[in-house]
Design a protein around this motif. Sequence first.
Motif, PDB file in Angstrom:
ATOM      1  N   UNK A  35       0.801  -1.136  -0.085  1.00  0.00           N
ATOM      2  CA  UNK A  35      -0.017  -0.030  -0.034  1.00  0.00           C
ATOM      3  C   UNK A  35       0.883   1.252  -0.063  1.00  0.00           C
ATOM      4  N   UNK A  36       1.802   1.193   0.758  1.00  0.00           N
ATOM      5  CA  UNK A  36       2.862   2.504   1.022  1.00  0.00           C
ATOM      6  C   UNK A  36       4.210   2.083   0.975  1.00  0.00           C
ATOM      7  N   UNK A  37       5.082   2.592   0.197  1.00  0.00           N
ATOM      8  CA  UNK A  37       6.483   2.233   0.423  1.00  0.00           C
ATOM      9  C   UNK A  37       7.285   2.898   1.311  1.00  0.00           C
ATOM     10  N   UNK A  38       8.264   2.397   1.884  1.00  0.00           N
ATOM     11  CA  UNK A  38       9.039   3.164   2.875  1.00  0.00           C
ATOM     12  C   UNK A  38       9.263   4.362   2.347  1.00  0.00           C
ATOM     13  N   UNK A  39       9.252   5.336   3.269  1.00  0.00           N
ATOM     14  CA  UNK A  39       9.405   6.659   2.969  1.00  0.00           C
ATOM     15  C   UNK A  39       8.654   7.342   2.402  1.00  0.00           C
ATOM     16  N   UNK A  40       7.253   6.801   2.086  1.00  0.00           N
ATOM     17  CA  UNK A  40       5.951   7.299   1.603  1.00  0.00           C
ATOM     18  C   UNK A  40       5.485   8.554   3.020  1.00  0.00           C
ATOM     19  N   UNK A  41       4.949   9.612   2.289  1.00  0.00           N
ATOM     20  CA  UNK A  41       4.689  10.767   3.297  1.00  0.00           C
ATOM     21  C   UNK A  41       3.161  10.559   3.608  1.00  0.00           C
ATOM     22  N   UNK A  42       2.965  11.121   4.953  1.00  0.00           N
ATOM     23  CA  UNK A  42       1.687  10.599   5.624  1.00  0.00           C
ATOM     24  C   UNK A  42       1.418  11.724   6.465  1.00  0.00           C
ATOM     25  N   UNK A  43       0.219  11.826   6.899  1.00  0.00           N
ATOM     26  CA  UNK A  43      -0.244  12.958   8.221  1.00  0.00           C
ATOM     27  C   UNK A  43      -1.171  11.907   9.073  1.00  0.00           C
ATOM     28  N   UNK A  44      -0.790  12.374  10.440  1.00  0.00           N
ATOM     29  CA  UNK A  44      -1.631  11.737  11.672  1.00  0.00           C
ATOM     30  C   UNK A  44      -2.727  12.495  11.738  1.00  0.00           C
ATOM     31  N   UNK A  45      -3.885  11.688  11.426  1.00  0.00           N
ATOM     32  CA  UNK A  45      -5.200  12.014  11.479  1.00  0.00           C
ATOM     33  C   UNK A  45      -6.141  11.748  12.830  1.00  0.00           C
ATOM     34  N   UNK A  46      -5.491  10.911  13.795  1.00  0.00           N
ATOM     35  CA  UNK A  46      -5.993  10.495  14.922  1.00  0.00           C
ATOM     36  C   UNK A  46      -5.008   9.758  15.643  1.00  0.00           C
ATOM     37  N   UNK A  47      -4.990   9.934  17.104  1.00  0.00           N
ATOM     38  CA  UNK A  47      -4.265   9.121  17.864  1.00  0.00           C
ATOM     39  C   UNK A  47      -5.066   8.503  18.769  1.00  0.00           C
ATOM     40  N   UNK A  62      -2.205   8.315   4.186  1.00  0.00           N
ATOM     41  CA  UNK A  62      -0.851   8.374   3.343  1.00  0.00           C
ATOM     42  C   UNK A  62      -1.467   8.784   1.863  1.00  0.00           C
ATOM     43  N   UNK A  63      -2.660   9.466   1.675  1.00  0.00           N
ATOM     44  CA  UNK A  63      -3.313   9.752   0.319  1.00  0.00           C
ATOM     45  C   UNK A  63      -3.877   8.646  -0.101  1.00  0.00           C
ATOM     46  N   UNK A  64      -3.310   7.567  -0.280  1.00  0.00           N
ATOM     47  CA  UNK A  64      -4.020   6.398  -1.172  1.00  0.00           C
ATOM     48  C   UNK A  64      -4.742   5.567   0.004  1.00  0.00           C
ATOM     49  N   UNK A  65      -4.569   5.846   1.178  1.00  0.00           N
ATOM     50  CA  UNK A  65      -5.463   4.987   2.212  1.00  0.00           C
ATOM     51  C   UNK A  65      -5.179   5.558   3.507  1.00  0.00           C
ATOM     52  N   UNK A  66      -6.046   5.305   4.441  1.00  0.00           N
ATOM     53  CA  UNK A  66      -5.859   5.857   5.676  1.00  0.00           C
ATOM     54  C   UNK A  66      -5.371   4.459   6.550  1.00  0.00           C
ATOM     55  N   UNK A  67      -4.368   4.379   7.208  1.00  0.00           N
ATOM     56  CA  UNK A  67      -3.907   3.046   7.825  1.00  0.00           C
ATOM     57  C   UNK A  67      -3.784   3.423   9.359  1.00  0.00           C
TER      58      UNK A  67
END
Length: 82
Positions: A35-47, A62-67
Motif C-alpha cells: 500500500x505504501x512504500x518505505x519513505x511514503x509521506x503521510x499525516x497523523x489524523x487520529x491518535x 497516506x493519500x492512497x489510504x488511511x492506515x
Amino acid sequence: MERREPKYRWGQAVLAAEDLYNDGSLPEVAEDLLLVVAGGPGEIVQVGHHAEANVPVYLVDFGVAVLGCLEEELAPAVEALA
C-alpha cells in the motif's frame, strides 16, 4: 501499568518507516498488497491507544489510504529549513 504516551501528535507529518502492506484491514484490496512504500509521506489524523498492548495507535492518511500504524512503522518527516 502506566499508559504509554504517544510519540507523534495529531496533524504531524510522518513517513512510513517500512513498506506497509494490507493486513486484511482493507477488505476491498487484495491481502498482502503493498500500500505504501518505505519513505511514503503521510499525516497523523487520529491518535488512539490499544489498551491490552498499552501502546499508541495512529491513523495515518497516506493519500492512497488511511492506515492504522504503530510507532515502529512511522518516522518523523524532516521539514526543509527555509
